[in-house]
Design an enzyme around this catalytic site. Structure first.
Site, PDB file in Angstrom:
ATOM      1  N   ARG A 133      -6.636  -0.951   2.084  1.00 27.62           N
ATOM      2  CA  ARG A 133      -5.376  -1.553   2.543  1.00 27.62           C
ATOM      3  C   ARG A 133      -4.469  -0.349   2.756  1.00 27.62           C
ATOM      4  NH1 ARG A 133      -3.377  -5.367  -1.516  1.00 27.62           N
ATOM      5  NH2 ARG A 133      -4.548  -7.021  -0.508  1.00 27.62           N
ATOM      6  N   PRO A 134      -4.265   0.050   3.999  1.00 26.47           N
ATOM      7  CA  PRO A 134      -3.801   1.398   4.330  1.00 26.47           C
ATOM      8  C   PRO A 134      -2.340   1.739   4.066  1.00 26.47           C
ATOM      9  CG  PRO A 134      -3.988   0.103   6.317  1.00 26.47           C
ATOM     10  CD  PRO A 134      -4.505  -0.764   5.193  1.00 26.47           C
ATOM     11  N   CYS A 135      -1.957   1.778   2.810  1.00 23.19           N
ATOM     12  CA  CYS A 135      -0.593   2.174   2.474  1.00 23.19           C
ATOM     13  C   CYS A 135      -0.365   3.652   2.781  1.00 23.19           C
ATOM     14  CB  CYS A 135      -0.271   1.848   1.022  1.00 23.19           C
ATOM     15  SG  CYS A 135      -1.399   2.540  -0.173  1.00 23.19           S
ATOM     16  N   HIS A 136      -1.460   4.412   2.926  1.00 25.13           N
ATOM     17  CA  HIS A 136      -1.319   5.828   3.276  1.00 25.13           C
ATOM     18  C   HIS A 136      -0.744   6.017   4.681  1.00 25.13           C
ATOM     19  CE1 HIS A 136      -5.408   4.665   4.605  1.00 25.13           C
ATOM     20  NE2 HIS A 136      -5.192   5.511   5.605  1.00 25.13           N
ATOM     21  N   ARG A 137      -0.740   4.970   5.492  1.00 23.30           N
ATOM     22  CA  ARG A 137      -0.225   5.060   6.868  1.00 23.30           C
ATOM     23  C   ARG A 137       1.289   4.870   6.950  1.00 23.30           C
ATOM     24  NH1 ARG A 137      -5.052   1.285   9.197  1.00 23.30           N
ATOM     25  NH2 ARG A 137      -6.735   2.796   8.844  1.00 23.30           N
TER      26      ARG A 137
END
Length: 167
Positions: A133-137
């Site tokens: 779940r791409p919170c790094h984006r």
């Protein structure tokens, strides 16, 4: 039943925690993906069963992602979080591979004012499914890398893998 395993990755050993599921591809719905030293990382509890085979499908997708061959995960997740957190997490899932969004843009997507940016940041920080779940984006409005439970160096590495960092 809660199952778990660890797998090696370019970010270090990942702890995967899931629940058996008859509807999930591979039979396991992912509840948590934690990085070594992560703030708020899952901790293996009594009664959980170590079952590497339960995570073969998820592990295969992660391997493909880290190898640059997968841009979208097809993983069933275990529910959790508040309604607001779930809205924020759904907004994270809409950020395409190789792209970024700001905290303010996420706040706008979930229908909160600029004042709600802090609450959005808190919800993102409570995301139990790092990487998938791409919170790094999510980046700062000035383009700077901001907060990542797994550490900014890992955030930078993930964005670099996806080609989302300006040269």
């Amino acid at each position: 039943m809660t199952v778990y395993t660890t797998i090696d990755s370019p970010l270090g050993e990942l702890l995967l925690v899931g629940e058996e599921s008859t509807t999930a591809k591979g039979g396991t719905a992912l509840a948590s993906l934690s990085l070594p030293g992560q703030k708020g990382a899952a901790v293996v509890r009594d009664g959980w069963r170590r079952d590497p085979a339960a995570f073969e499908e998820i592990g295969s997708q992660l391997t493909s992602y880290f190898g640059g061959r997968l841009t979208h995960f097809e993983i069933e997740y275990v529910g959790g979080g508040t309604e607001f957190q779930r809205r924020v997490w759904r907004a994270l899932e809409e950020i395409p591979y190789g792209a970024t969004a700001t905290y303010g843009e996420i706040a706008e997507r979930v229908g909160t004012s600029a004042v709600g940016v802090r609450a959005v940041g808190t919800a993102i920080g409570r995301n139990p499914l790092l990487v998938v779940r791409p919170c790094h984006r999510v980046i700062g409005s000035d383009g700077a890398l901001r907060g990542y439970a797994g550490g900014l160096e890992r955030k930078e590495r993930l964005l670099g893998l996806e080609g989302a960092l300006a040269s």
